[in-house]
Scaffold this motif. Structure first.
Motif, PDB file in Angstrom:
ATOM      1  N   ASP A 118     -33.940 -85.731 -49.418  1.00 57.30           N
ATOM      2  CA  ASP A 118     -34.417 -84.644 -50.260  1.00 57.30           C
ATOM      3  C   ASP A 118     -34.940 -85.265 -51.545  1.00 57.30           C
ATOM      4  O   ASP A 118     -34.176 -85.888 -52.294  1.00 57.30           O
ATOM      5  N   LEU A 119     -36.242 -85.127 -51.784  1.00 63.38           N
ATOM      6  CA  LEU A 119     -36.841 -85.775 -52.947  1.00 63.38           C
ATOM      7  C   LEU A 119     -36.339 -85.172 -54.247  1.00 63.38           C
ATOM      8  O   LEU A 119     -36.450 -85.794 -55.304  1.00 63.38           O
ATOM      9  N   GLY A 120     -35.772 -83.959 -54.189  1.00 60.06           N
ATOM     10  CA  GLY A 120     -35.216 -83.345 -55.383  1.00 60.06           C
ATOM     11  C   GLY A 120     -33.773 -83.742 -55.585  1.00 60.06           C
ATOM     12  O   GLY A 120     -33.420 -84.440 -56.537  1.00 60.06           O
ATOM     13  N   MET A 121     -32.891 -83.317 -54.681  1.00 55.69           N
ATOM     14  CA  MET A 121     -31.464 -83.563 -54.847  1.00 55.69           C
ATOM     15  C   MET A 121     -31.111 -85.046 -54.736  1.00 55.69           C
ATOM     16  O   MET A 121     -30.319 -85.574 -55.521  1.00 55.69           O
ATOM     17  N   CYS A 122     -31.697 -85.733 -53.743  1.00 56.01           N
ATOM     18  CA  CYS A 122     -31.339 -87.132 -53.511  1.00 56.01           C
ATOM     19  C   CYS A 122     -32.250 -88.091 -54.274  1.00 56.01           C
ATOM     20  O   CYS A 122     -31.798 -89.154 -54.716  1.00 56.01           O
ATOM     21  N   GLY A 123     -33.540 -87.754 -54.384  1.00 57.45           N
ATOM     22  CA  GLY A 123     -34.487 -88.609 -55.084  1.00 57.45           C
ATOM     23  C   GLY A 123     -35.229 -89.537 -54.140  1.00 57.45           C
ATOM     24  O   GLY A 123     -34.757 -89.876 -53.055  1.00 57.45           O
ATOM     25  N   ALA A 124     -36.419 -89.957 -54.556  1.00 55.95           N
ATOM     26  CA  ALA A 124     -37.276 -90.810 -53.733  1.00 55.95           C
ATOM     27  C   ALA A 124     -36.664 -92.183 -53.509  1.00 55.95           C
ATOM     28  O   ALA A 124     -36.780 -92.753 -52.413  1.00 55.95           O
ATOM     29  N   THR A 131     -28.639 -79.095 -60.897  1.00 61.46           N
ATOM     30  CA  THR A 131     -28.124 -80.244 -61.643  1.00 61.46           C
ATOM     31  C   THR A 131     -27.034 -79.751 -62.588  1.00 61.46           C
ATOM     32  O   THR A 131     -27.021 -78.588 -62.999  1.00 61.46           O
ATOM     33  N   VAL A 132     -26.114 -80.657 -62.925  1.00 61.33           N
ATOM     34  CA  VAL A 132     -25.048 -80.275 -63.841  1.00 61.33           C
ATOM     35  C   VAL A 132     -24.629 -81.494 -64.650  1.00 61.33           C
ATOM     36  O   VAL A 132     -24.642 -82.628 -64.143  1.00 61.33           O
ATOM     37  N   THR A 133     -24.263 -81.248 -65.903  1.00 57.68           N
ATOM     38  CA  THR A 133     -23.710 -82.282 -66.776  1.00 57.68           C
ATOM     39  C   THR A 133     -22.229 -82.001 -66.970  1.00 57.68           C
ATOM     40  O   THR A 133     -21.842 -80.985 -67.553  1.00 57.68           O
ATOM     41  N   LEU A 134     -21.407 -82.894 -66.441  1.00 52.46           N
ATOM     42  CA  LEU A 134     -19.958 -82.808 -66.601  1.00 52.46           C
ATOM     43  C   LEU A 134     -19.498 -83.842 -67.620  1.00 52.46           C
ATOM     44  O   LEU A 134     -20.276 -84.737 -67.987  1.00 52.46           O
ATOM     45  N   PRO A 135     -18.276 -83.762 -68.101  1.00 50.21           N
ATOM     46  CA  PRO A 135     -17.793 -84.804 -69.010  1.00 50.21           C
ATOM     47  C   PRO A 135     -17.904 -86.203 -68.409  1.00 50.21           C
ATOM     48  O   PRO A 135     -18.057 -87.189 -69.136  1.00 50.21           O
ATOM     49  N   GLU A 136     -17.869 -86.292 -67.075  1.00 52.23           N
ATOM     50  CA  GLU A 136     -17.953 -87.592 -66.404  1.00 52.23           C
ATOM     51  C   GLU A 136     -19.383 -88.108 -66.301  1.00 52.23           C
ATOM     52  O   GLU A 136     -19.599 -89.301 -66.089  1.00 52.23           O
ATOM     53  N   GLY A 137     -20.374 -87.217 -66.405  1.00 54.15           N
ATOM     54  CA  GLY A 137     -21.763 -87.631 -66.275  1.00 54.15           C
ATOM     55  C   GLY A 137     -22.597 -86.577 -65.567  1.00 54.15           C
ATOM     56  O   GLY A 137     -22.118 -85.485 -65.242  1.00 54.15           O
ATOM     57  N   ASP A 138     -23.865 -86.885 -65.341  1.00 54.02           N
ATOM     58  CA  ASP A 138     -24.808 -85.956 -64.714  1.00 54.02           C
ATOM     59  C   ASP A 138     -24.762 -86.081 -63.190  1.00 54.02           C
ATOM     60  O   ASP A 138     -24.690 -87.191 -62.644  1.00 54.02           O
ATOM     61  N   PHE A 139     -24.855 -84.934 -62.514  1.00 58.89           N
ATOM     62  CA  PHE A 139     -24.877 -84.903 -61.049  1.00 58.89           C
ATOM     63  C   PHE A 139     -26.031 -84.025 -60.569  1.00 58.89           C
ATOM     64  O   PHE A 139     -26.443 -83.084 -61.260  1.00 58.89           O
ATOM     65  N   ARG A 140     -26.502 -84.332 -59.359  1.00 58.35           N
ATOM     66  CA  ARG A 140     -27.356 -83.412 -58.620  1.00 58.35           C
ATOM     67  C   ARG A 140     -26.576 -82.912 -57.418  1.00 58.35           C
ATOM     68  O   ARG A 140     -25.699 -83.602 -56.892  1.00 58.35           O
ATOM     69  N   GLY A 141     -26.888 -81.717 -56.978  1.00 58.85           N
ATOM     70  CA  GLY A 141     -26.186 -81.152 -55.831  1.00 58.85           C
ATOM     71  C   GLY A 141     -26.866 -79.893 -55.356  1.00 58.85           C
ATOM     72  O   GLY A 141     -28.020 -79.619 -55.702  1.00 58.85           O
ATOM     73  N   HIS A 142     -26.151 -79.109 -54.546  1.00 59.27           N
ATOM     74  CA  HIS A 142     -26.751 -77.863 -54.063  1.00 59.27           C
ATOM     75  C   HIS A 142     -25.666 -76.817 -53.843  1.00 59.27           C
ATOM     76  O   HIS A 142     -24.467 -77.121 -53.746  1.00 59.27           O
ATOM     77  N   THR A 143     -26.111 -75.562 -53.748  1.00 62.09           N
ATOM     78  CA  THR A 143     -25.201 -74.449 -53.523  1.00 62.09           C
ATOM     79  C   THR A 143     -25.725 -73.592 -52.383  1.00 62.09           C
ATOM     80  O   THR A 143     -26.939 -73.447 -52.206  1.00 62.09           O
ATOM     81  N   PHE A 144     -24.802 -73.037 -51.586  1.00 61.59           N
ATOM     82  CA  PHE A 144     -25.171 -72.199 -50.452  1.00 61.59           C
ATOM     83  C   PHE A 144     -23.911 -71.462 -50.014  1.00 61.59           C
ATOM     84  O   PHE A 144     -23.039 -72.044 -49.382  1.00 61.59           O
ATOM     85  N   PRO A 200     -30.426 -74.574 -61.943  1.00 62.19           N
ATOM     86  CA  PRO A 200     -31.218 -74.663 -60.706  1.00 62.19           C
ATOM     87  C   PRO A 200     -32.463 -75.519 -60.891  1.00 62.19           C
ATOM     88  O   PRO A 200     -33.068 -75.518 -61.976  1.00 62.19           O
ATOM     89  N   PHE A 201     -32.832 -76.257 -59.845  1.00 56.56           N
ATOM     90  CA  PHE A 201     -34.069 -77.036 -59.881  1.00 56.56           C
ATOM     91  C   PHE A 201     -35.257 -76.102 -60.052  1.00 56.56           C
ATOM     92  O   PHE A 201     -36.210 -76.395 -60.761  1.00 56.56           O
ATOM     93  N   SER A 202     -35.229 -74.984 -59.315  1.00 54.62           N
ATOM     94  CA  SER A 202     -36.369 -74.078 -59.279  1.00 54.62           C
ATOM     95  C   SER A 202     -36.092 -72.860 -60.138  1.00 54.62           C
ATOM     96  O   SER A 202     -34.992 -72.307 -60.129  1.00 54.62           O
ATOM     97  N   THR A 203     -37.109 -72.430 -60.891  1.00 54.45           N
ATOM     98  CA  THR A 203     -36.999 -71.212 -61.694  1.00 54.45           C
ATOM     99  C   THR A 203     -37.459 -69.997 -60.903  1.00 54.45           C
ATOM    100  O   THR A 203     -37.503 -68.893 -61.417  1.00 54.45           O
ATOM    101  N   GLN A 230     -31.715 -66.464 -60.475  1.00 55.83           N
ATOM    102  CA  GLN A 230     -30.401 -66.954 -60.061  1.00 55.83           C
ATOM    103  C   GLN A 230     -29.837 -67.938 -61.084  1.00 55.83           C
ATOM    104  O   GLN A 230     -30.511 -68.877 -61.490  1.00 55.83           O
ATOM    105  N   ALA A 231     -28.607 -67.697 -61.501  1.00 54.19           N
ATOM    106  CA  ALA A 231     -27.970 -68.576 -62.481  1.00 54.19           C
ATOM    107  C   ALA A 231     -27.398 -69.802 -61.788  1.00 54.19           C
ATOM    108  O   ALA A 231     -27.150 -69.806 -60.580  1.00 54.19           O
TER     109      ALA A 231
END
Length: 431
Positions: free
Chosen positions: A63-69, A360-373, A390-393, A398-399
């Motif tokens: 996934d070029l968004g969540m995982c990256g190129a 994407t989310v910024t936690l005290p531990e650092g930045d993460f990418r992920g998904h929800t479903f 959310p990646f997409s507006t 959706q919050a």
């Protein structure tokens, strides 16, 4: 530069049969003694289970968004070093999403075969194929495979409808006995389909008579080294729930934990396993709502988990894992269950999808990418420590998902992709 035959299996929309075709192709070539590596575009836990069963190899997410190129590049290059065939299953329709499956096929030069459900279709098959092939002129579009066809006359109508230059990979007849069963989140998990091998073999036998059974062209994948991951979890044991209720695990997440030096200890809450001796716990997503009656009786496990949290030890609870920890879980029938009871609040199953997309989310531990479903909603008095974005507006307002924390227990609907930040992942599992 590693080279390997590769094919991107796409479709004009969901529901065309691309998962079944991809898995059956893997099954067909694996039966012939080939090493087949499969990849699935977009965040998904269910299709990769089917693909792993079919190929005998882990199925990773592209996934070029969540995982990256960069993540996609090194995984494909590594697969090309040892595989006889690489198959990549697309997500939704070929051009759906930003980035889309077409973007992956174009970026890595993988030829595209589109699976089209040709039931109740004749010459329009050619128009649809022409549109897919020409919508983006720089796409390495190869041809089409007709699914759910009738007799030989139907097949010839479909073949004749194709414009010059498009390859007809063949046709698969309608076969209800080979269909893969589904539920609200998608296909059943591979372990729940008792005759999965027979179903895939039936489709593989159909494919054996088509051009899709031939090895696709060689694709060159630029040599890309895997990222260096420091062993920050060396000497630490992570207990991971893993069964039909907690089956949503990215193989890449497990690989990341191994690379960090962690020892992984799997246990089954459904089977009545005790919480293993461990330094940290991971409750991944899955279907706790389907097994809530059984899980509610595992009082020793939930008591041990409460003791673990009280002692200040880390727990990561994702989606279904988090659902298990609220005071109440109300299932699809309206029955109320109490499982872990470590978080105040209630989770209620909904008749429709509640959230979907990469975030994407910024936690005290650092930045993460992920998904929800998910199909449930949670209400709680807890104040989130972070809110995902959310990646997409275009998700109709959706919050992003809330992330909650009590002591070292981190809980959210968000499924984190650990390779997006291995160092931050290690911090999640450290005291």
């Amino acid at each position: 530069m590693p080279r390997c035959p590769a094919l991107f299996v796409a479709a004009p929309a969901s529901g065309q049969g691309k998962t079944t075709v991809t898995a059956a192709l893997a099954r067909l070539h694996a039966r012939q003694g080939r090493t087949v590596r499969l990849f699935k575009c977009g965040p998904d836990f269910l299709d990769p289970q089917i693909h792993q069963f079919a190929s005998g190899q882990p199925c990773h997410t592209l996934d070029l968004g969540m995982c990256g190129a960069a993540d996609a590049a090194w995984r494909l290059a590594a697969a090309a070093e040892t595989a006889d065939l690489i198959l990549i299953e697309g997500v939704m329709g070929l051009f759906d999403g930003q980035p889309s499956g077409a973007d992956i096929a174009r970026q890595f030069g993988v030829p595209v075969m589109a699976v089209i459900n040709a039931r109740a279709m004749a010459q329009t098959f050619g128009a649809l194929a022409h549109g897919l092939a020409t919508f983006q002129p720089d796409l390495p579009f190869s041809g089409v495979l007709a699914n759910h066809v009738g007799g030989t006359g139907h097949i010839e109508l479909l073949r004749a409808s194709l414009p010059p230059g498009l390859r007809f990979y063949g046709a698969i007849p309608r076969d209800a006995e080979a269909a893969l069963p589904e539920r609200h989140l998608g296909l059943l998990q591979a372990g729940e389909i008792t005759d999965l091998g027979q179903r895939l073999d039936r489709i593989a036998d159909h494919l054996a008579a088509t051009g899709a059974a031939e090895l696709p062209p060689l694709v060159e994948f630029p040599a890309t080294p895997a990222p260096v991951v420091p062993p920050l979890l060396s000497g630490r044991t992570i207990a991971i729930a893993h069964d039909a209720a907690y089956g949503f695990l990215y193989p890449a997440n497990l690989d990341t934990l191994h690379a960090l030096g962690a020892r992984l200890e799997f246990f089954s809450p459904l089977a009545g396993d005790a919480l293993p001796a461990c330094d940290a716990v991971w409750l991944p997503g899955g279907y706790p709502e389907l097994y809530a009656t059984e899980l509610a009786t595992r009082r020793e496990l939930w008591t041990a988990l409460s003791t673990h949290v009280t002692a200040g030890r880390p727990v990561l609870a994702e989606c279904g894992g988090m659902m298990s920890l609220f005071t109440q879980l109300r299932d699809q029938s309206g029955h109320v269950h109490t499982l872990g009871n470590l978080l105040p609040g209630e989770v209620v199953m909904q008749p429709r999808l509640s959230a979907l997309g990469t975030q994407t989310v910024t936690l005290p531990e650092g930045d993460f990418r992920g998904h929800t479903f998910h199909y449930s909603k949670a209400s709680t008095s807890l104040t989130p420590i972070a809110q995902a974005t959310p990646f997409s507006t275009r998700r109709h307002g959706q919050a992003g998902e809330a992330i909650y924390r009590q002591q070292r227990l981190t809980a959210s609907y968000l499924h984190l992709y650990f390779p997006s930040n291995p160092v931050a992942t290690a911090r999640l599992f450290l005291p």
